[in-house]
Scaffold this active site. Structure first.
Site, PDB file in Angstrom:
ATOM      1  N   LYS A  19       0.857  -1.207   0.000  1.00  0.00           N
ATOM      2  CA  LYS A  19       0.000   0.000   0.000  1.00  0.00           C
ATOM      3  C   LYS A  19       0.873   1.229   0.000  1.00  0.00           C
ATOM      4  O   LYS A  19       2.051   1.187   0.375  1.00  0.00           O
ATOM      5  CB  LYS A  19      -0.914   0.027   1.228  1.00  0.00           C
ATOM      6  N   PRO A 102      10.134  -4.648   0.814  1.00  0.00           N
ATOM      7  CA  PRO A 102      11.112  -4.300   1.846  1.00  0.00           C
ATOM      8  C   PRO A 102      10.431  -4.157   3.208  1.00  0.00           C
ATOM      9  O   PRO A 102       9.277  -3.724   3.278  1.00  0.00           O
ATOM     10  CB  PRO A 102      11.663  -2.956   1.374  1.00  0.00           C
ATOM     11  N   MET A 103      11.140  -4.528   4.269  1.00  0.00           N
ATOM     12  CA  MET A 103      10.536  -4.444   5.607  1.00  0.00           C
ATOM     13  C   MET A 103      10.816  -3.083   6.234  1.00  0.00           C
ATOM     14  O   MET A 103      11.881  -2.511   6.034  1.00  0.00           O
ATOM     15  CB  MET A 103      11.105  -5.544   6.494  1.00  0.00           C
ATOM     16  N   GLY A 105       9.411  -0.389   5.426  1.00  0.00           N
ATOM     17  CA  GLY A 105       9.492   0.591   4.339  1.00  0.00           C
ATOM     18  C   GLY A 105       8.272   1.491   4.250  1.00  0.00           C
ATOM     19  O   GLY A 105       8.206   2.366   3.393  1.00  0.00           O
ATOM     20  N   GLY A 106       7.267   1.245   5.101  1.00  0.00           N
ATOM     21  CA  GLY A 106       6.050   2.059   5.034  1.00  0.00           C
ATOM     22  C   GLY A 106       5.116   1.644   3.916  1.00  0.00           C
ATOM     23  O   GLY A 106       4.153   2.342   3.601  1.00  0.00           O
ATOM     24  N   ILE A 107       5.385   0.456   3.319  1.00  0.00           N
ATOM     25  CA  ILE A 107       4.463  -0.004   2.277  1.00  0.00           C
ATOM     26  C   ILE A 107       3.652  -1.222   2.745  1.00  0.00           C
ATOM     27  O   ILE A 107       2.987  -1.872   1.943  1.00  0.00           O
ATOM     28  CB  ILE A 107       5.146  -0.242   0.909  1.00  0.00           C
ATOM     29  N   GLY A 108       3.728  -1.488   4.040  1.00  0.00           N
ATOM     30  CA  GLY A 108       2.752  -2.372   4.677  1.00  0.00           C
ATOM     31  C   GLY A 108       2.906  -3.868   4.438  1.00  0.00           C
ATOM     32  O   GLY A 108       1.931  -4.606   4.586  1.00  0.00           O
ATOM     33  N   GLY A 109       4.105  -4.332   4.120  1.00  0.00           N
ATOM     34  CA  GLY A 109       4.283  -5.755   3.806  1.00  0.00           C
ATOM     35  C   GLY A 109       3.799  -6.685   4.918  1.00  0.00           C
ATOM     36  O   GLY A 109       3.071  -7.640   4.643  1.00  0.00           O
ATOM     37  N   GLY A 110       4.197  -6.393   6.146  1.00  0.00           N
ATOM     38  CA  GLY A 110       3.818  -7.270   7.259  1.00  0.00           C
ATOM     39  C   GLY A 110       2.311  -7.283   7.470  1.00  0.00           C
ATOM     40  O   GLY A 110       1.698  -8.341   7.650  1.00  0.00           O
ATOM     41  N   ASP A 144      -2.744  -1.152  10.237  1.00  0.00           N
ATOM     42  CA  ASP A 144      -2.967  -1.182   8.792  1.00  0.00           C
ATOM     43  C   ASP A 144      -3.620  -2.473   8.307  1.00  0.00           C
ATOM     44  O   ASP A 144      -3.948  -2.591   7.123  1.00  0.00           O
ATOM     45  CB  ASP A 144      -1.638  -1.008   8.043  1.00  0.00           C
TER      46      ASP A 144
HETATM   47  C1  LIG Z   1       1.322   5.245  10.560  1.00  0.00           C
HETATM   48  C2  LIG Z   1       1.330   4.040   9.646  1.00  0.00           C
HETATM   49  C3  LIG Z   1       0.533   4.439   8.382  1.00  0.00           C
HETATM   50  O1  LIG Z   1       0.297   3.419   7.506  1.00  0.00           O
HETATM   51  O2  LIG Z   1       2.686   3.785   9.346  1.00  0.00           O
HETATM   52  P1  LIG Z   1       3.498   2.601   8.589  1.00  0.00           P
HETATM   53  O3  LIG Z   1       3.790   1.544   9.643  1.00  0.00           O
HETATM   54  O4  LIG Z   1       2.650   2.092   7.483  1.00  0.00           O
HETATM   55  O5  LIG Z   1       4.758   3.231   8.109  1.00  0.00           O
HETATM   56  C4  LIG Z   1       0.660   2.875  10.358  1.00  0.00           C
HETATM   57  O6  LIG Z   1      -0.681   3.149  10.630  1.00  0.00           O
HETATM   58  C5  LIG Z   1       1.345   2.442  11.617  1.00  0.00           C
HETATM   59  O7  LIG Z   1       0.667   1.312  12.086  1.00  0.00           O
HETATM   60  P2  LIG Z   1       1.393   0.066  12.720  1.00  0.00           P
HETATM   61  O8  LIG Z   1       2.551  -0.317  11.818  1.00  0.00           O
HETATM   62  O9  LIG Z   1       0.407  -0.939  13.066  1.00  0.00           O
HETATM   63  O10 LIG Z   1       1.971   0.719  13.991  1.00  0.00           O
HETATM   64  P3  LIG Z   1       2.611  -0.052  15.211  1.00  0.00           P
HETATM   65  O11 LIG Z   1       3.740  -0.883  14.767  1.00  0.00           O
HETATM   66  O12 LIG Z   1       1.524  -0.645  16.019  1.00  0.00           O
HETATM   67  O13 LIG Z   1       3.148   1.219  15.997  1.00  0.00           O
HETATM   68  C6  LIG Z   1       4.366   1.280  16.656  1.00  0.00           C
HETATM   69  C7  LIG Z   1       4.299   2.440  17.633  1.00  0.00           C
HETATM   70  O14 LIG Z   1       4.103   3.677  16.934  1.00  0.00           O
HETATM   71  C8  LIG Z   1       3.259   4.541  17.681  1.00  0.00           C
HETATM   72  N1  LIG Z   1       2.024   4.844  16.925  1.00  0.00           N
HETATM   73  C9  LIG Z   1       1.612   4.045  15.893  1.00  0.00           C
HETATM   74  C10 LIG Z   1       0.466   4.347  15.183  1.00  0.00           C
HETATM   75  C11 LIG Z   1      -0.264   5.493  15.571  1.00  0.00           C
HETATM   76  N2  LIG Z   1      -1.395   5.832  14.924  1.00  0.00           N
HETATM   77  N3  LIG Z   1       0.151   6.255  16.588  1.00  0.00           N
HETATM   78  C12 LIG Z   1       1.300   5.954  17.266  1.00  0.00           C
HETATM   79  O15 LIG Z   1       1.683   6.670  18.183  1.00  0.00           O
HETATM   80  C13 LIG Z   1       2.939   3.811  18.983  1.00  0.00           C
HETATM   81  O16 LIG Z   1       3.896   4.197  19.927  1.00  0.00           O
HETATM   82  C14 LIG Z   1       3.153   2.347  18.601  1.00  0.00           C
HETATM   83  O17 LIG Z   1       3.493   1.565  19.714  1.00  0.00           O
HETATM   84  N1  LIG Z   2       5.459 -11.250   7.550  1.00  0.00           N
HETATM   85  C1  LIG Z   2       6.140 -10.138   7.875  1.00  0.00           C
HETATM   86  N2  LIG Z   2       6.621  -9.339   6.922  1.00  0.00           N
HETATM   87  C2  LIG Z   2       7.302  -8.203   7.239  1.00  0.00           C
HETATM   88  N3  LIG Z   2       7.558  -7.803   8.471  1.00  0.00           N
HETATM   89  C3  LIG Z   2       7.121  -8.563   9.475  1.00  0.00           C
HETATM   90  C4  LIG Z   2       6.387  -9.752   9.220  1.00  0.00           C
HETATM   91  N4  LIG Z   2       6.072 -10.277  10.394  1.00  0.00           N
HETATM   92  C5  LIG Z   2       6.565  -9.448  11.348  1.00  0.00           C
HETATM   93  N5  LIG Z   2       7.200  -8.413  10.797  1.00  0.00           N
HETATM   94  C6  LIG Z   2       7.839  -7.286  11.539  1.00  0.00           C
HETATM   95  O1  LIG Z   2       7.090  -6.071  11.292  1.00  0.00           O
HETATM   96  C7  LIG Z   2       7.965  -4.974  11.012  1.00  0.00           C
HETATM   97  C8  LIG Z   2       7.264  -3.927  10.099  1.00  0.00           C
HETATM   98  O2  LIG Z   2       6.891  -4.567   8.944  1.00  0.00           O
HETATM   99  P1  LIG Z   2       6.472  -3.945   7.553  1.00  0.00           P
HETATM  100  O3  LIG Z   2       5.027  -4.129   7.386  1.00  0.00           O
HETATM  101  O4  LIG Z   2       7.329  -4.544   6.515  1.00  0.00           O
HETATM  102  O5  LIG Z   2       6.838  -2.412   7.629  1.00  0.00           O
HETATM  103  P2  LIG Z   2       5.938  -1.118   7.508  1.00  0.00           P
HETATM  104  O6  LIG Z   2       4.881  -1.193   8.596  1.00  0.00           O
HETATM  105  O7  LIG Z   2       6.917  -0.007   7.692  1.00  0.00           O
HETATM  106  O8  LIG Z   2       5.359  -1.116   6.136  1.00  0.00           O
HETATM  107  C9  LIG Z   2       9.186  -5.619  10.390  1.00  0.00           C
HETATM  108  O9  LIG Z   2      10.340  -4.843  10.587  1.00  0.00           O
HETATM  109  C10 LIG Z   2       9.263  -6.965  11.097  1.00  0.00           C
HETATM  110  O10 LIG Z   2      10.052  -6.868  12.262  1.00  0.00           O
END
Ligand SMILES: C[C@@](CO)(OP(=O)(O)O)[C@H](O)COP(=O)(O)OP(=O)(O)OC[C@H]1O[C@@H](n2ccc(N)nc2=O)[C@H](O)[C@@H]1O
Ligand SMILES: Nc1ncnc2c1ncn2[C@@H]1O[C@H](COP(=O)(O)OP(=O)(O)O)[C@@H](O)[C@H]1O
Length: 294
Positions: A19, A102-103, A105-110, A144
């Site tokens: 995403k 990529p992990m 990377g902000g493109i939501g792979g996990g 996400d």
């Molecule tokens: C902000 C977004 C936009 O897509 O960033 P990306 O992860 O995709 O880059 C996501 O919603 C990220 O969601 P998600 O990836 O589930 O976040 P988490 O790992 O749970 O968040 C790690 C930490 O970031 C902080 N956090 C996260 C999301 C949020 N809305 N507010 C926060 O303050 C919290 O401290 C949380 O413990």
């Molecule tokens: N199946 C998976 N793919 C990617 N990352 C994973 C997975 N399971 C757990 N993770 C953990 O979640 C973290 C964030 O993953 P990812 O979705 O790739 O990044 P982002 O949320 O920035 O898009 C990774 O650094 C990794 O430690």
């Protein structure tokens, strides 16, 4: 064709698309420390791929290792176990992953892997859960996950759980991947983060589609991201997705995106993919269901 990490005997093979956050505004901070967001999600026709087969013994076994992620912490395994527990299903699964995204990377792979696991096992185990129930379960795995479970481009609010489906233009995107992994927690903890952007409505999206409040903080901390934005900005308006590290620009066709991609230095890997308002995993599941009913 089946991806090479996924054996031909897997019963079900599904995509887990990436995403983009086309904009990401931070409105405030909740009492629990999480941040209130407004963001626009769109899917890409590019992502990981997962293979699934049912096991009768109830074991959940992921056969592909991701370096740095222990088996039981992998979002795929966690999603499968949570669905198994919540549904009381006695079946297990063998799962294979072709990791392309990529992990960190902000493109939501996990998150996408987790959502595809919920959708795939719901289908394979014939649980009959609706998307609402799967999305609620998914939210516990990551903010996400619900949008990937719903499978529609969306304007999201709250921490990403309040979703409003939107129809957006579907341009081609060039996504550049700075070679750094960024911790979401670290970005949200930065004292310099803008946390008071005024709320907008989906109808009043600003010209240019809105900005990403995380971008200035990440640009300051990570020169790799700043450089990537500078490079891409020479050709197109470049923005960061999520909390980084990936940056992107949009193009009217694949050829234009490819041309810019070829001009980026080898130190900055990139890919080109079409944006899509329907997730490829939903399109594939719908096809399977209609073929099954034919
Ligand atoms: C902000 C977004 C936009 O897509 O960033 P990306 O992860 O995709 O880059 C996501 O919603 C990220 O969601 P998600 O990836 O589930 O976040 P988490 O790992 O749970 O968040 C790690 C930490 O970031 C902080 N956090 C996260 C999301 C949020 N809305 N507010 C926060 O303050 C919290 O401290 C949380 O413990
Ligand atoms: N199946 C998976 N793919 C990617 N990352 C994973 C997975 N399971 C757990 N993770 C953990 O979640 C973290 C964030 O993953 P990812 O979705 O790739 O990044 P982002 O949320 O920035 O898009 C990774 O650094 C990794 O430690």
């Amino acid at each position: 064709m089946t991806a090479h990490s996924i054996p031909a005997h897997a019963q079900l093979t599904l995509p887990a698309p990436a995403k983009l956050n086309l904009m990401l505004h931070i409105l405030g901070r909740r009492a629990d420390g999480y941040h209130e967001l407004q963001t626009l999600f769109q899917f890409l026709e590019h992502g990981d791929e997962l293979g699934f087969s049912t096991r009768q013994d109830g074991v959940i076994q992921l056969h592909t290792e991701i370096s740095g992620v222990p088996h039981d912490s992998n979002l795929i395994v966690r999603a499968a176990r949570q669905l198994q527990n919540a549904s009381g299903c006695s079946l297990g699964a063998d799962i294979w992953l072709e990791k392309r995204l990529p992990m960190g990377g902000g493109i939501g792979g996990g998150s996408s892997d987790a959502a595809t696991t919920l959708l795939g096992l719901n289908h394979l185990w014939q649980l009959g859960w609706d998307e609402e129930r799967l999305a609620t379960l998914g939210l516990g795995l990551g903010a996400d996950v619900p949008v990937f479970v719903r499978g529609r481009a969306a304007f999201a609010e709250g921490v990403g759980e309040r979703l409003q489906a939107v129809e957006l233009a579907e341009p081609w995107y060039l996504v550049a991947i700075p070679q750094v992994s960024i911790s979401t927690a670290e970005v949200f903890a930065d004292p310099e983060l803008t946390r008071n952007t005024p709320a907008i409505t989906v109808r009043s999206l600003p010209e240019g589609g809105g900005h990403n409040d995380c971008q200035p903080v990440v640009e300051k901390r990570y020169p790799e991201v700043r450089n990537a934005l500078n490079l891409l900005n020479k050709f197109v308006l470049a923005k960061m997705t999520g909390t980084g590290a990936c940056v992107f620009g949009s193009f009217p066709n694949q050829g234009d995106a490819d041309k810019v991609s070829r001009q980026l230095p080898a130190t900055l890997p990139s890919f080109v993919a079409r944006g899509c308002n329907r997730s490829p995993v939903h399109l594939q599941l719908e096809k399977l269901v209609s073929e099954g009913n034919a």
